[in-house]
Design a protein around this motif. Structure first.
Motif, PDB file in Angstrom:
ATOM      1  N   GLU A 139      66.182  95.685  71.227  1.00 18.61           N
ATOM      2  CA  GLU A 139      66.889  95.419  69.982  1.00 18.61           C
ATOM      3  C   GLU A 139      67.071  93.917  69.731  1.00 18.61           C
ATOM      4  O   GLU A 139      67.415  93.499  68.626  1.00 18.61           O
ATOM      5  N   ASN A 141      66.351  90.387  68.715  1.00 17.39           N
ATOM      6  CA  ASN A 141      65.432  89.866  67.708  1.00 17.39           C
ATOM      7  C   ASN A 141      64.534  88.780  68.308  1.00 17.39           C
ATOM      8  O   ASN A 141      65.022  87.760  68.795  1.00 17.39           O
ATOM      9  N   HIS A 142      63.206  89.014  68.275  1.00 17.05           N
ATOM     10  CA  HIS A 142      62.298  88.016  68.845  1.00 17.05           C
ATOM     11  C   HIS A 142      62.378  86.699  68.078  1.00 17.05           C
ATOM     12  O   HIS A 142      62.093  85.634  68.632  1.00 17.05           O
ATOM     13  N   ARG A 143      62.768  86.750  66.819  1.00 15.94           N
ATOM     14  CA  ARG A 143      62.884  85.513  66.038  1.00 15.94           C
ATOM     15  C   ARG A 143      63.956  84.601  66.634  1.00 15.94           C
ATOM     16  O   ARG A 143      63.782  83.385  66.718  1.00 15.94           O
ATOM     17  N   GLU A 144      65.071  85.207  67.046  1.00 19.54           N
ATOM     18  CA  GLU A 144      66.152  84.424  67.643  1.00 19.54           C
ATOM     19  C   GLU A 144      65.708  83.824  68.972  1.00 19.54           C
ATOM     20  O   GLU A 144      66.000  82.662  69.282  1.00 19.54           O
TER      21      GLU A 144
END
Length: 384
Positions: A139, A141-144
């Motif tokens: 869950e 977020n890979h962006r973060e």
């Protein structure tokens, strides 16, 4: 607390080897990991070579450490006291039972040299990187993770401002104090900071030491020395080109990446993820992020290279088993990528077992050229 992928392996090595070395950058979690594993097995002694009191305890290191034959001894930042390596050898030879010492180091060249000279055949060692995407819940977020990087203090900060403040402080401390102390050399903080920033602006590009030297007003030899220190401190990755086929005119200069993208984005003063997506470095930042995540999860027998010829064949990443290229990877920030002519030429040259175009997310699908478009998480699980 984040469970690290290396926990089980390091615990196994502690149970089998008299000494285990955990290498990696400062603040990556080496001390926390070592203490957690040691506390699971019973009593341990912790010594920090940056602590004057602990240094004083080791004034007669042989006598002091001989007291703890039945306890695990953790020695942190051991590269600051390299004389310990020659003392550990007779201690281990006198009692080779597993799990006597865990050595933590933040400077790979000095630590590895000490191991090779004094502890060959007596020690097992592994690198602990900053937290990887596979160590986080799905869950997350890979962006973060991409924007903040993998250092736990930055990644788990209460908000973006605290994360950026921690990274700024880390960079400042590293430039002004840590790097010179780790390697026992005198460095110019201004030159080092400027060089590090220049590397960030050329992230993912071919290394040209002469260009950096002219811009910094120093010699190319000095540039290479500073690069060696940054690489030895696990801040920079030099990705070497793959060149076995002597018939091809190949690019033979390495590419350089800032290993942690959180540090990269701070060096470039990128304020937010949205700003990153609009920044000229976005594509090379994603490329470096994917390279680092693959490095953290790949099987040990595979080595990483890139491939580029003067004729235009190009591949961002080649996974090589011995002398055989087995996987070719092109890295794209777009989730709907096209297959480049250079990548097709690369596949034709290298004839790998598998070829991928890695994108941020989405379901995998094959292209007309027997290339699989695949999301990063799925690729990493495939490699594992």
């Amino acid at each position: 607390m984040i469970k690290r992928n290396l926990e089980a392996e390091i615990k196994k090595r502690i149970s089998q080897s008299p000494a285990v070395a955990i290498l990696g950058p400062r603040q990556a979690g080496k001390t926390t990991l070592a203490k957690n594993l040691a506390s699971d097995d019973g009593q341990y002694v912790y010594l920090d070579m940056e602590n004057p009191a602990d240094q004083a305890r080791l004034a007669d290191a042989y006598a002091y450490l001989s007291q703890y034959e039945d306890s695990l001894v953790i020695i942190d930042e051991i590269q600051l006291m390299p004389s310990l390596f020659s003392i550990l050898r007779p201690l281990i030879d006198a009692n080779r039972k597993p799990g006597r010492f865990v050595l933590l180091g933040s400077a790979s060249p000095l630590l590895v040299r000490g191991v090779s000279e004094s502890l060959a055949g007596r020690i097992s060692y592994r690198e602990l990187t900053p937290v990887g995407i596979t160590e986080l819940e799905n869950e997350f977020n890979h962006r973060e993770h991409w924007f903040k990087g993998g250092f736990p203090e930055a990644l788990l900060a209460v908000d973006d401002e605290n994360s950026k403040a921690w990274l700024n402080d880390f960079i400042r401390s590293y430039v002004e104090r840590d790097l010179a102390m780790l390697f026992g050399v005198a460095l110019s903080p201004v030159t080092l900071r400027n060089f590090w920033s220049m590397l960030a602006h050329s992230n993912g590009n071919l290394l040209n030491a002469e260009v950096f030297a002219r811009s910094l007003g120093v010699s190319a030899t000095t540039v290479m020395k500073y690069l060696d220190f940054l690489e030895g401190g696990y801040m920079v990755r030099r990705l070497q080109p793959w060149f076995v086929n002597a018939k091809k005119r190949l690019v033979k200069s390495p590419k350089t990446y800032i290993r942690d993208t959180g540090i990269l984005h701070r060096l470039l003063n990128i304020p937010s993820f949205d700003a990153l997506l609009g920044h000229p470095v976005a594509g090379s930042s994603w490329e470096g992020y994917v390279v680092e995540q693959i490095y953290q999860t790949k099987p040990a027998h595979l080595d990483l290279f890139f491939y580029r010829t003067q004729a235009g064949a190009e591949c961002d990443l080649v996974l090589v088993d011995g002398i055989r290229p087995v996987v070719c990877i092109e890295i794209k920030l777009s989730n709907v990528p096209s297959v480049s002519r250079g990548f097709l030429s690369c596949i034709d040259d290298l004839q790998p077992d598998r070829s991928y175009i890695v994108v941020p997310e989405g379901e995998s699908y094959p292209t007309a050229h027997n290339i699989t478009v695949i999301g990063l998480r799925e690729l990493l699980s495939t490699l594992i």
